[in-house]
Motif scaffolding. Structure first.
Motif, PDB file in Angstrom:
ATOM      1  N   LYS A  30       0.852  -1.188   0.000  1.00  0.00           N
ATOM      2  CA  LYS A  30       0.000   0.000   0.000  1.00  0.00           C
ATOM      3  C   LYS A  30       0.886   1.235   0.000  1.00  0.00           C
ATOM      4  O   LYS A  30       1.838   1.328   0.755  1.00  0.00           O
ATOM      5  N   VAL A  31       0.553   2.200  -0.884  1.00  0.00           N
ATOM      6  CA  VAL A  31       1.254   3.483  -0.938  1.00  0.00           C
ATOM      7  C   VAL A  31       0.587   4.406   0.071  1.00  0.00           C
ATOM      8  O   VAL A  31      -0.613   4.665  -0.012  1.00  0.00           O
ATOM      9  N   ASP A  36      -3.454   3.086  -5.363  1.00  0.00           N
ATOM     10  CA  ASP A  36      -2.545   3.119  -4.213  1.00  0.00           C
ATOM     11  C   ASP A  36      -2.036   1.736  -3.830  1.00  0.00           C
ATOM     12  O   ASP A  36      -1.413   1.576  -2.778  1.00  0.00           O
ATOM     13  N   SER A  86       3.502   9.039  -6.922  1.00  0.00           N
ATOM     14  CA  SER A  86       3.137   8.230  -8.079  1.00  0.00           C
ATOM     15  C   SER A  86       4.172   7.125  -8.241  1.00  0.00           C
ATOM     16  O   SER A  86       5.373   7.350  -8.086  1.00  0.00           O
TER      17      SER A  86
END
Length: 188
Positions: free
Chosen positions: A96-97, A140, A105
């Motif tokens: 997960k970002v 994400d 990005s």
């Protein structure tokens, strides 16, 4: 009869069941595993163990083992088990970002993952993709897939390490890319 019983007591043995759709070939200490998703091979010549295919099982054993040789038997058996699971089902790591202020990005470019605008930095952070691992970016989420567990987990670790924050309070700056789920099987 007594000699066989003594020899059986003084052996460390681990057996790994081989599924019907997987084939295991042992040539000296080179183990080749092939299945519906592909083929893996690994050389175990540095380990003082013997590896044999007996029927539908792989037997890893050591004669008169000391503590370290017992550990080697377990390690080699675990590697072979992971190879069998990999060619049968595959492995997936989901990352997960996470960001607070600057929108991050993530892009895949060849054998590298580029993390752009991390903490407002101008130059992108780069993580190496190991082996034949496949990386997919969906919003994400970053999905890392492959049949070799070592390559998949190392690629996920490279992505996590690329976004590590130094010289700041980790309780306050939680930005980064983190593994949140490890799955067996190729999930798209």
């Amino acid at each position: 009869m007594q000699l066989q019983e003594i020899e059986e007591i003084k052996r460390e043995i681990r057996r790994i069941k081989i599924p019907k759709d997987v084939k295991v070939n042992v040539n000296k200490m080179l183990v080749e595993v092939s299945g519906p998703l592909g083929q893996l091979s690994k050389d175990f010549s540095g380990y003082p163990v013997s590896i044999n295919v007996i029927g539908d099982e792989v037997e890893v054993s050591a004669l008169w083992p000391k503590r370290r040789e017992k550990a080697y038997v377990g390690t080699v058996a675990a590697h072979i088990r992971n190879m069998i699971r990999g060619v049968a089902k595959g492995f997936t790591y989901k990352l997960k970002v996470v960001y607070a202020h600057f929108p991050v990005s993530v892009k895949v470019s060849g054998d590298r993952v580029l993390v752009e605008n991390f903490m407002g930095e101008r130059s992108p952070r780069v993580a190496k993709i190991v082996g034949k691992t496949k990386v997919i970016v969906k919003g994400d989420d970053v999905i890392v897939q492959g049949i070799n567990l070592e390559e998949v987990s190392q690629t996920a670790a490279n992505i996590e390490q690329a976004t590590r924050i130094k010289d700041r309070d980790p309780r306050r700056f939680l930005d980064g890319i983190y593994v949140y789920e490890k799955l067996e099987g190729l999930v798209a």
